[in-house]
Motif scaffolding. Structure first.
Motif, short mmCIF file in Angstrom:
data_model
loop_
_atom_site.label_atom_id
_atom_site.label_comp_id
_atom_site.label_asym_id
_atom_site.label_seq_id
_atom_site.Cartn_x
_atom_site.Cartn_y
_atom_site.Cartn_z
N LEU A 14 -18.95 -7.20 44.23
CA LEU A 14 -19.87 -8.33 44.28
C LEU A 14 -20.83 -8.23 45.45
O LEU A 14 -21.89 -8.87 45.44
CB LEU A 14 -19.07 -9.63 44.38
N THR A 15 -20.47 -7.45 46.45
CA THR A 15 -21.32 -7.29 47.63
C THR A 15 -22.46 -6.32 47.37
O THR A 15 -23.63 -6.61 47.65
CB THR A 15 -20.49 -6.82 48.83
N GLY B 13 -22.54 1.39 36.92
CA GLY B 13 -23.88 1.33 37.48
C GLY B 13 -24.15 -0.03 38.09
O GLY B 13 -23.25 -0.86 38.27
N PRO B 14 -25.41 -0.29 38.44
CA PRO B 14 -25.79 -1.59 38.99
C PRO B 14 -25.58 -2.70 37.96
O PRO B 14 -25.50 -2.43 36.75
CB PRO B 14 -27.26 -1.42 39.34
N PHE B 15 -25.47 -3.92 38.44
CA PHE B 15 -25.20 -5.05 37.55
C PHE B 15 -26.15 -5.10 36.36
O PHE B 15 -25.77 -5.49 35.26
CB PHE B 15 -25.28 -6.36 38.32
N GLU B 16 -27.40 -4.71 36.57
CA GLU B 16 -28.39 -4.80 35.50
C GLU B 16 -28.10 -3.82 34.36
O GLU B 16 -28.53 -4.05 33.22
CB GLU B 16 -29.80 -4.53 36.05
N GLU B 17 -27.39 -2.73 34.66
CA GLU B 17 -27.17 -1.69 33.67
C GLU B 17 -25.72 -1.56 33.20
O GLU B 17 -25.46 -0.96 32.15
CB GLU B 17 -27.62 -0.33 34.24
N ALA B 18 -24.78 -2.11 33.94
CA ALA B 18 -23.35 -1.92 33.63
C ALA B 18 -22.96 -2.60 32.32
O ALA B 18 -23.48 -3.66 31.96
CB ALA B 18 -22.49 -2.46 34.76
N GLU B 19 -22.03 -1.94 31.61
CA GLU B 19 -21.54 -2.48 30.35
C GLU B 19 -20.01 -2.55 30.38
O GLU B 19 -19.35 -1.77 31.07
CB GLU B 19 -21.98 -1.60 29.17
N PHE B 20 -19.47 -3.49 29.61
CA PHE B 20 -18.03 -3.64 29.43
C PHE B 20 -17.70 -3.56 27.95
O PHE B 20 -18.49 -3.97 27.10
CB PHE B 20 -17.56 -4.98 29.98
N GLN B 21 -16.53 -3.04 27.66
CA GLN B 21 -16.10 -2.94 26.26
C GLN B 21 -15.58 -4.28 25.77
O GLN B 21 -16.10 -4.84 24.82
CB GLN B 21 -15.03 -1.86 26.14
N GLU C 48 -11.21 -3.28 52.58
CA GLU C 48 -11.12 -3.05 54.01
C GLU C 48 -12.45 -3.21 54.72
O GLU C 48 -12.51 -3.50 55.92
CB GLU C 48 -10.58 -1.63 54.28
N GLU C 49 -13.55 -3.04 54.01
CA GLU C 49 -14.88 -3.15 54.60
C GLU C 49 -15.46 -4.56 54.46
O GLU C 49 -16.60 -4.79 54.86
CB GLU C 49 -15.81 -2.14 53.94
N GLY C 50 -14.68 -5.48 53.90
CA GLY C 50 -15.15 -6.85 53.73
C GLY C 50 -15.92 -7.09 52.46
O GLY C 50 -16.46 -8.20 52.26
N ASN C 51 -16.00 -6.10 51.58
CA ASN C 51 -16.68 -6.29 50.30
C ASN C 51 -15.83 -7.15 49.37
O ASN C 51 -14.62 -6.95 49.29
CB ASN C 51 -16.96 -4.94 49.63
N LYS C 52 -16.46 -8.05 48.67
CA LYS C 52 -15.75 -8.85 47.67
C LYS C 52 -15.70 -8.06 46.37
O LYS C 52 -16.74 -7.60 45.87
CB LYS C 52 -16.43 -10.19 47.47
N ILE C 53 -14.49 -7.91 45.84
CA ILE C 53 -14.24 -7.06 44.68
C ILE C 53 -13.54 -7.84 43.58
O ILE C 53 -12.68 -8.69 43.86
CB ILE C 53 -13.36 -5.85 45.08
N ILE C 54 -13.88 -7.56 42.34
CA ILE C 54 -13.10 -8.03 41.20
C ILE C 54 -12.62 -6.80 40.44
O ILE C 54 -13.43 -5.94 40.07
CB ILE C 54 -13.91 -8.93 40.25
N TYR C 55 -11.31 -6.70 40.26
CA TYR C 55 -10.76 -5.65 39.39
C TYR C 55 -10.62 -6.23 37.99
O TYR C 55 -10.13 -7.36 37.82
CB TYR C 55 -9.42 -5.15 39.93
N CYS C 56 -11.04 -5.46 37.02
CA CYS C 56 -11.10 -5.94 35.64
C CYS C 56 -10.39 -4.97 34.71
O CYS C 56 -10.71 -3.78 34.69
CB CYS C 56 -12.56 -6.12 35.21
#
Length: 484
Positions: free
Chosen positions: A199-200, A158-166, A177-185
């Motif tokens: 991140l975009t 979900g959006p940053f405000e709602e997302a959770e990580f284990q 390809e669209e120029g979005n900055k991404i972090i794979y975790c």
């Protein structure tokens, strides 16, 4: 801690609301009007004037007020930049504009553009005085919703405000390809899921779950350096004996053209923890058994129709550990973290092989500790992922190696910095030590004086923005370190 954060946030939010109210409200003593000003553009029959701005210095997010006349109250028609960086316009009363000092505005020139009702420039002004940015290295929380009562979280998109990580473990920075900055975790040490942090768009999604991928216990990942079209996953498959080498993959791969959603076996071998891809495409990996380094896909076994690796050397003779490898951006060498130190392996570009490793920093006997010092006097406690970052000062000095190495010191709850000359210092974490003596926790703020981490393990870097991203494992959050 959460209550403290909420209280701080609420106070800041209320302060901004008060400022907005003051800017967009004209008091009866000044103009005989009470209540919000109507949203109007600048009056074309009158000149736009600028007198001053204040304060002349401050930190990031400092409220800066620009004074003059005939600005209009329509903030969509007002553009302000500080140091060439757009500054968010909070409000305008017509004679006073309120903006917020942006990040990386250290150049300091203040430029204001007032547009007319047709969107054309009515007036542009640059002040002679500069705004002085008071910079400091700051740790912030980017993502990670955690139940404050139970300190628990899960894998929730979900959006940053709602997302959770284990338990975020390992990070890789990318631009799609669209120029979005991404972090794979890698979420969880043994990869419960591969998460995608955009991140975009400020959203988190799950690329695949462990059960979908057919992996065992993924410990790290990396892009192939030449094309970045392949994402490799290195697997502790539980097979420590070479007799079992053809039973389970120790490396898998996924392709960008498939959104990295499908995972395929790449190599079969002993349980492994990391790999490194050189700029010429040569791939090396290591095994837990004897901390051995191999050159991948060198020997083809006709009987099994499989590729085997070529054994090169052990990072530490007759010893096994969780070791992780990282390529120097100029292919000068490969750093290896493990045995409570950082080892350096030179790369022979002619033979395309790594040569035997030597301890760069850390204890000669692999003992743990926490000491900022040069060379073998430094102490670490389970160093994990690291990233190379170019140092402009080294470039100006004409040095051969212009990269510092920043790494997560897992059990020391800190981010450490290693220079090419072997100087070790603490970059962030272990701040605001209380009467309980704890150096771990979840606290944002100045990187060394205030901020705390809790078992950080993963780190990546956005060179364009100058931002570090940290997988703060036990805090179950993604944190940032940047100059503000």
């Amino acid at each position: 801690m959460l209550k403290k954060f909420q209280k701080k946030f609420s106070a800041s939010f209320i302060a901004i609301l008060i400022v907005i109210a003051c800017v967009v409200t004209s008091c009866s003593q000044e103009g005989g009007y009470e209540g919000p000003m109507p949203v109007v553009p600048t009056d074309p029959s009158k000149p736009v004037t600028f007198t001053d701005f204040f304060p002349k210095e401050g930190a990031v997010r400092t409220l800066v007020f620009i004074e003059g006349s005939n600005f209009g109250t329509d903030v969509s028609k007002i553009k302000v930049s500080i140091g060439g960086i757009p500054a968010p316009v909070i409000g305008s009363s017509g004679t006073k504009i309120c903006v917020m000092a942006p990040r990386r505005c250290s150049r300091g020139d203040v430029v204001v553009t007032i547009m007319d009702e047709n969107g054309k420039v009515a007036k542009e002004h640059q002040f002679e005085n500069l705004f002085t940015l008071q910079e400091s290295l700051v740790v912030n929380t980017l993502i990670g919703k955690v139940d404050p009562q139970t300190n628990t979280s899960s894998i929730i998109d979900g959006p940053f405000e709602e997302a959770e990580f284990q338990h975020p473990w390992w990070l890789e920075f990318d631009i799609d390809e669209e120029g979005n900055k991404i972090i794979y975790c890698i979420d969880e040490e043994n990869l419960a899921a591969l998460r995608k942090i955009n991140l975009t768009t400020k959203e988190v999604s799950t690329v695949f779950m462990k059960g979908q991928a057919g992996v065992h216990q993924v410990k790290s990942m990396l892009f192939d350096t030449p094309t970045r079209d392949t994402l490799f996953f290195v697997d502790d498959n539980g097979r420590g004996n070479w007799n079992d080498r053809h039973q389970m993959p120790n490396m898998h791969y996924a392709l960008r053209k498939e959104g990295f959603r499908k995972v395929y076996p790449y190599l079969y071998g002993q349980c492994s923890y990391s790999a490194v891809s050189m700029s010429d495409g040569t791939l090396f990996y290591n095994t837990w058994q004897s901390s051995q380094v191999y050159k991948a896909r060198v020997i083809f076994d006709e009987a099994s129709q499989m590729w085997d690796g070529k054994a090169l050397f052990s990072v530490r003779a007759n010893a096994s550990d969780h070791i992780f490898m990282f390529r120097h951006p100029d292919d000068l060498y490969v750093y290896v973290t493990g045995f409570n130190g950082v080892y350096k392996c030179a790369y022979d570009k002619t033979t395309k092989e790594l040569v035997s490793s030597a301890l760069h920093v850390g204890d000669l006997n692999g003992r743990s500790g926490y000491v900022d010092a040069p060379g073998s006097s430094a102490r670490f406690n389970r160093p994990r992922q690291g990233v190379f970052v170019k140092n402009p000062e080294y470039v100006a000095q004409g040095k051969t190696d212009v990269y510092d190495f920043y790494l997560c010191d897992h059990n020391n709850n800190a981010i450490r910095k290693v220079t090419p000359d072997g100087e070790v210092s603490t970059f962030a974490g272990r701040g605001s030590v209380g009467t309980d003596g704890k150096v771990w926790g979840w606290i944002d703020g100045e990187a060394r004086e205030t901020a705390r981490f809790r078992e950080p393990t993963g780190i990546c870097y956005d060179e364009e923005e100058g931002i570090f991203y940290v997988a703060d494992r036990e805090n179950k959050r993604i944190r940032t370190i940047s100059v503000e």
